[in-house]
Design a protein around this motif. Structure first.
Motif, PDB file in Angstrom:
ATOM      1  N   GLN A  27      -8.436   6.856  -0.271  1.00  0.00           N
ATOM      2  CA  GLN A  27      -7.855   5.294  -0.005  1.00  0.00           C
ATOM      3  C   GLN A  27      -6.877   5.259   1.096  1.00  0.00           C
ATOM      4  O   GLN A  27      -6.254   6.380   1.590  1.00  0.00           O
ATOM      5  CB  GLN A  27      -6.956   4.818  -1.040  1.00  0.00           C
ATOM      6  CG  GLN A  27      -7.724   4.677  -2.504  1.00  0.00           C
ATOM      7  CD  GLN A  27      -6.934   4.121  -3.307  1.00  0.00           C
ATOM      8  OE1 GLN A  27      -6.610   3.237  -3.508  1.00  0.00           O
ATOM      9  NE2 GLN A  27      -6.709   5.202  -4.450  1.00  0.00           N
ATOM     10  N   SER A  28      -6.880   4.380   2.138  1.00  0.00           N
ATOM     11  CA  SER A  28      -6.146   4.104   3.065  1.00  0.00           C
ATOM     12  C   SER A  28      -4.632   3.638   2.221  1.00  0.00           C
ATOM     13  O   SER A  28      -4.646   2.636   1.794  1.00  0.00           O
ATOM     14  CB  SER A  28      -6.498   3.230   3.937  1.00  0.00           C
ATOM     15  OG  SER A  28      -5.329   2.557   4.849  1.00  0.00           O
ATOM     16  N   ILE A  29      -3.666   4.490   2.697  1.00  0.00           N
ATOM     17  CA  ILE A  29      -2.183   4.223   2.099  1.00  0.00           C
ATOM     18  C   ILE A  29      -1.240   4.125   3.126  1.00  0.00           C
ATOM     19  O   ILE A  29      -1.322   4.595   4.210  1.00  0.00           O
ATOM     20  CB  ILE A  29      -2.105   5.327   0.977  1.00  0.00           C
ATOM     21  CG1 ILE A  29      -1.705   6.633   1.649  1.00  0.00           C
ATOM     22  CG2 ILE A  29      -3.095   5.255  -0.083  1.00  0.00           C
ATOM     23  CD1 ILE A  29      -1.347   7.866   0.837  1.00  0.00           C
ATOM     24  N   ASP A  53      -8.201  10.548  -3.121  1.00  0.00           N
ATOM     25  CA  ASP A  53      -9.311  10.034  -3.225  1.00  0.00           C
ATOM     26  C   ASP A  53      -9.941   9.222  -2.191  1.00  0.00           C
ATOM     27  O   ASP A  53     -10.928   8.443  -2.309  1.00  0.00           O
ATOM     28  CB  ASP A  53      -9.063   9.304  -4.641  1.00  0.00           C
ATOM     29  CG  ASP A  53      -8.161   7.911  -4.819  1.00  0.00           C
ATOM     30  OD1 ASP A  53      -7.435   7.949  -3.604  1.00  0.00           O
ATOM     31  OD2 ASP A  53      -8.140   7.281  -5.614  1.00  0.00           O
ATOM     32  N   LYS A 111      -1.369   3.104  -5.187  1.00  0.00           N
ATOM     33  CA  LYS A 111      -0.576   2.281  -4.298  1.00  0.00           C
ATOM     34  C   LYS A 111       0.364   1.620  -5.251  1.00  0.00           C
ATOM     35  O   LYS A 111       0.266   1.207  -6.291  1.00  0.00           O
ATOM     36  CB  LYS A 111      -1.552   1.397  -3.818  1.00  0.00           C
ATOM     37  CG  LYS A 111      -2.518   1.801  -2.879  1.00  0.00           C
ATOM     38  CD  LYS A 111      -3.594   0.807  -1.983  1.00  0.00           C
ATOM     39  CE  LYS A 111      -4.542   1.569  -1.145  1.00  0.00           C
ATOM     40  NZ  LYS A 111      -5.396   0.467  -0.338  1.00  0.00           N
ATOM     41  N   TRP A 162       2.315   4.595  -0.969  1.00  0.00           N
ATOM     42  CA  TRP A 162       1.909   5.682  -2.189  1.00  0.00           C
ATOM     43  C   TRP A 162       3.049   5.903  -3.062  1.00  0.00           C
ATOM     44  O   TRP A 162       4.008   6.140  -2.632  1.00  0.00           O
ATOM     45  CB  TRP A 162       1.441   6.781  -1.325  1.00  0.00           C
ATOM     46  CG  TRP A 162       0.783   7.750  -2.233  1.00  0.00           C
ATOM     47  CD1 TRP A 162       0.845   8.876  -2.422  1.00  0.00           C
ATOM     48  CD2 TRP A 162      -0.742   7.352  -2.738  1.00  0.00           C
ATOM     49  NE1 TRP A 162       0.014   9.505  -3.328  1.00  0.00           N
ATOM     50  CE2 TRP A 162      -0.969   8.501  -3.424  1.00  0.00           C
ATOM     51  CE3 TRP A 162      -1.470   6.234  -2.906  1.00  0.00           C
ATOM     52  CZ2 TRP A 162      -2.137   8.878  -4.460  1.00  0.00           C
ATOM     53  CZ3 TRP A 162      -2.696   6.357  -3.836  1.00  0.00           C
ATOM     54  CH2 TRP A 162      -3.152   7.578  -4.325  1.00  0.00           C
ATOM     55  N   ASP A 174       0.768  -1.286  -0.049  1.00  0.00           N
ATOM     56  CA  ASP A 174      -0.103  -0.007   0.105  1.00  0.00           C
ATOM     57  C   ASP A 174       0.864   1.423   0.106  1.00  0.00           C
ATOM     58  O   ASP A 174       0.484   2.547   0.286  1.00  0.00           O
ATOM     59  CB  ASP A 174      -0.803  -0.027   1.203  1.00  0.00           C
ATOM     60  CG  ASP A 174      -2.023  -1.112   1.183  1.00  0.00           C
ATOM     61  OD1 ASP A 174      -2.300  -1.447  -0.064  1.00  0.00           O
ATOM     62  OD2 ASP A 174      -2.702  -1.393   2.065  1.00  0.00           O
ATOM     63  N   THR A 209      -4.094   8.779   3.993  1.00  0.00           N
ATOM     64  CA  THR A 209      -5.109   8.899   3.247  1.00  0.00           C
ATOM     65  C   THR A 209      -4.676   9.438   1.741  1.00  0.00           C
ATOM     66  O   THR A 209      -4.280  10.665   1.895  1.00  0.00           O
ATOM     67  CB  THR A 209      -6.186   9.572   3.822  1.00  0.00           C
ATOM     68  OG1 THR A 209      -6.661   9.037   5.248  1.00  0.00           O
ATOM     69  CG2 THR A 209      -7.480   9.504   2.987  1.00  0.00           C
ATOM     70  N   SER A 210      -5.063   8.911   0.810  1.00  0.00           N
ATOM     71  CA  SER A 210      -4.987   9.448  -0.654  1.00  0.00           C
ATOM     72  C   SER A 210      -5.954  10.597  -0.848  1.00  0.00           C
ATOM     73  O   SER A 210      -6.866  10.757  -0.002  1.00  0.00           O
ATOM     74  CB  SER A 210      -4.791   8.319  -1.657  1.00  0.00           C
ATOM     75  OG  SER A 210      -6.392   8.102  -1.927  1.00  0.00           O
TER      76      SER A 210
END
Length: 360
Positions: free
Chosen positions: A339-341, A337, A174, A164, A162, A334-335
């Motif tokens: 997402q959990s990163i 958009d 990811k 980034w 994950d 958090t990205s």
């Protein structure tokens, strides 16, 4: 009875030898036999299991030496032939079918080891492609950078999936998504950008391919430090054991039951690579062509036979006490958009810098 490949090759060479001489005279049945036979010269180099071209290539290594006996172990890497030829402690590596020596080590000749210029790095990718499904468009869920320094040391760096990272063609996502965007070359491009390491190529396989590689290799001997319940139903006990393809795949994929989740999974994958390297060393360098043939059946790669052969053989010149391992990870974020990163931490960046010489 099924013959081993070396036996089949020997029979073929004998058949060719029987057809390659001058024909028997047919004009007379009473020709006098010669009073003395010309002795057949003894070859300077004899290589069991090798054809004439491979023997000639090995003979060039030992030019001027007489009475050299050696044995060839043969295999394939994609459509190229590979050979490991051993004579005492000497090892000669060659690729065919025209047979060119691409590396090796020869203590009997006081020649320097030749295995490519270090440091060298290769990316091992485990795609999340399901059994019998194509790799294209899948993600690179297992990312392990294997390095060698060319001086007896090495390292394995696992990459949390994950992280980034910049994607091939632009944008960020990811790190494991790079394989879906750009295949193996795209995944290498992204991992290079994140780590700064000059990765020379990749090897990738899916779930089914990984399982089959382990099974055809006779299982994976390793010591499991702590019992793990895999996928909520399969249990791998702690202790020394041989994992079949089914259990090895489950062990490599499990993360939900681990206290550190995906980071722990990446560490498990690194452990498995180290266990495979130890097992190979115990069996000896002659096993390399067989293992390359097995991997070649179930994996995709951009490594040539020469590059793959010299890289794998390099592990037989490594001091196990000089091989380290680490996992690139960091804090959660958090990205844009949502997402959990994973955002790389300073410890991981420092590890990349240490790894640039091929050793951790």
């Amino acid at each position: 009875m099924r013959m081993r490949p070396t036996a089949v090759l020997a029979v073929a060479l004998l058949a060719l030898a029987g057809c390659s001489g001058d024909p028997e005279p047919t004009t007379s049945s009473t020709s006098a036999a010669p009073t003395s036979a010309t002795p057949t010269p003894t070859p300077d180099v004899v290589v069991e299991g090798a054809d004439a071209k491979l023997t000639a290539a090995v003979a060039k290594v030992y030019a001027g030496k007489k009475g050299i006996t050696a044995k060839a172990s043969l295999g394939t890497w994609k459509k190229e032939k590979v050979a490991v030829v051993t004579s005492g402690d000497d090892v000669t590596l060659a690729v065919g079918p025209q047979w060119k020596v691409v590396g090796g080590w020869w203590p009997s000749l006081d020649k320097p080891t030749s295995l490519g210029k270090g440091p060298r790095f290769v990316l091992v990718i485990g795609s999340d492609a399901r059994t019998d499904k194509p790799l294209k468009g899948t993600r690179g869920d297992t990312l392990q950078v294997i390095g060698i320094d060319g001086k007896g040391g090495g390292g394995i760096m696992g990459m949390a999936r994950d992280i980034w990272a910049p994607m091939p063609g632009g944008g960020k996502a990811k790190i494991n998504a790079a394989f879906a965007y750009g295949g193996g070359k795209g995944q290498v491009q992204t991992v290079r950008a994140v780590t700064g390491l000059p990765i020379e190529g990749y090897v990738v396989t899916g779930f089914g391919g990984f399982r089959d590689i382990v099974n055809e290799s006779g299982g994976l001997p390793m010591t499991v430090a702590k019992k793990v319940v895999l996928q909520g139903k399969t249990t791998v006990k702690a202790g020394k054991q041989i994992l079949t393809g089914k259990f090895a795949l489950a062990y490599a994929r499990e993360r939900k039951s681990l206290p550190d989740g995906d980071f722990g999974r990446s560490a498990h994958q690194t452990e498995m690579l180290l266990a495979a390297a130890v097992s190979a060393r115990v069996q000896g360098v002659t096993i390399v062509p067989k293992e390359m043939s097995i991997v070649s059946k179930y994996a995709e790669t951009d490594l040539s036979a020469a590059d793959a052969l010299t890289f794998v053989a390099s592990f037989y010149k490594i001091n196990p006490t000089k091989v380290g391992h680490a996992t690139a990870k960091g804090g959660f974020g958090t990205s844009p958009d949502g997402q959990s990163i994973v955002v790389l931490d300073s410890a991981s960046r420092n590890a990349f810098a240490r790894f640039k010489d091929g050793r951790l």
